[in-house]
Design an enzyme around this catalytic site. Structure first.
Site, PDB file in Angstrom:
ATOM      1  N   ASP A 255      67.549 -58.518  53.458  1.00 47.78           N
ATOM      2  CA  ASP A 255      67.782 -57.709  52.601  1.00 47.78           C
ATOM      3  C   ASP A 255      68.907 -59.009  51.516  1.00 47.78           C
ATOM      4  OD1 ASP A 255      71.050 -58.227  53.530  1.00 47.78           O
ATOM      5  OD2 ASP A 255      71.018 -55.358  53.550  1.00 47.78           O
TER       6      ASP A 255
ATOM      7  N   HIS B   7      76.518 -53.066  58.671  1.00 47.78           N
ATOM      8  CA  HIS B   7      75.351 -53.476  57.970  1.00 47.78           C
ATOM      9  C   HIS B   7      74.027 -53.655  58.430  1.00 47.78           C
ATOM     10  CE1 HIS B   7      74.388 -52.802  53.571  1.00 47.78           C
ATOM     11  NE2 HIS B   7      73.114 -53.352  53.762  1.00 47.78           N
TER      12      HIS B   7
ATOM     13  N   LYS C 265      69.102 -44.042  37.607  1.00 52.11           N
ATOM     14  CA  LYS C 265      68.797 -45.216  39.379  1.00 52.11           C
ATOM     15  C   LYS C 265      70.268 -46.173  39.988  1.00 52.11           C
ATOM     16  CE  LYS C 265      64.218 -46.732  39.858  1.00 52.11           C
ATOM     17  NZ  LYS C 265      63.912 -45.911  40.607  1.00 52.11           N
TER      18      LYS C 265
ATOM     19  N   GLY D 198      66.246 -62.071  50.241  1.00 52.04           N
ATOM     20  CA  GLY D 198      66.255 -60.861  49.685  1.00 52.04           C
ATOM     21  C   GLY D 198      66.858 -60.882  48.091  1.00 52.04           C
TER      22      GLY D 198
ATOM     23  N   HIS E  26      75.367 -50.175  45.928  1.00 46.05           N
ATOM     24  CA  HIS E  26      73.834 -49.462  45.450  1.00 46.05           C
ATOM     25  C   HIS E  26      73.640 -48.936  46.142  1.00 46.05           C
ATOM     26  CE1 HIS E  26      70.887 -51.395  47.852  1.00 46.05           C
ATOM     27  NE2 HIS E  26      72.087 -52.833  48.339  1.00 46.05           N
TER      28      HIS E  26
END
Length: 214
Positions: A154, A128, A35, A185, A10
């Site tokens: 996240d 990450h 988006k 998240g 994403h």
């Protein structure tokens, strides 16, 4: 040293850093006009290469935003034999995630040439959450001599949802990691969905409303 960073997921994008200074940084959504676009960042990569004078011959490192293989990167670069990104269980799981959220993992047309990297270029996999921590710590302007608490949170990334770090003397040290079963998240995304917006897209609206809530 020039480092080319690639993120496929994403908000896919690419960035180019030279000797610690930012040369280019762009999300693929700026070109696709979709988006949170999560497909392969072909145009973002091309933009960074243009900002580098149209060449990748001086790229020392290609950094990928996962500690696991990122097989989609094989569509961007003509890796040397044995250097290709191999498919793994986490990589396959990421494919399922992208399909679920409409990731548009399209292959390039036949006329699109993959970039041939010089033989001296290293491929580096970056954890990450460490990537999140580094982007916060190294761009914060905080005195590197001060001991700094870093929190990354996240939905999920490389199997973790929340990590605690210590930043000190320019070094980031992991202190504690929490798995995905209690992801704050994802809870935040569930709240977003309950408000009538889309998981993975409308969290910014929830964030905007939060300070004004009753």
């Amino acid at each position: 040293m020039k480092v080319l960073g690639i993120h496929i997921g994403h908000d896919s994008g690419a960035a180019l850093i030279a000797d610690g200074g930012l040369i280019a940084d762009v999300a693929e959504e700026r070109f696709t006009r979709i988006k949170h676009y999560s497909g392969i960042p072909y145009e973002a990569l091309r933009y960074c290469v243009r900002q580098n004078g149209g060449s990748v011959n001086d790229i020392g490192i290609v950094a990928l935003s996962s500690q696991y293989p990122v097989p989609q990167a094989n569509h961007l670069f003509a890796f040397r034999d044995g250097q290709e990104e191999k498919r793994s269980i986490p990589a396959k799981a990421a494919d399922v995630y992208r399909r679920y959220f409409g990731g548009l993992q399209r292959r390039p047309p036949l006329y699109v040439q993959r970039l041939a990297l010089p033989p001296t270029t290293r491929i580096v996999h970056v954890d990450h959450h460490f990537a999140h921590a580094a982007s916060a710590y190294y761009s914060s302007g905080i005195d590197r001599n001060r001991r700094t608490l870093i929190v990354t949170c996240d939905g999920a990334g490389d199997g973790w949802s929340l990590c605690i770090w210590r930043g000190e003397q320019g070094t980031i040290t992991p202190l504690k990691r929490f798995g995905t079963t209690g992801s704050l998240g994802w809870f935040y995304s569930n709240v977003t969905e309950a408000l009538g917006w889309i998981h993975g897209d409308g969290e910014g609206k929830t964030m905007g409303l939060a300070p004004n809530g009753d």
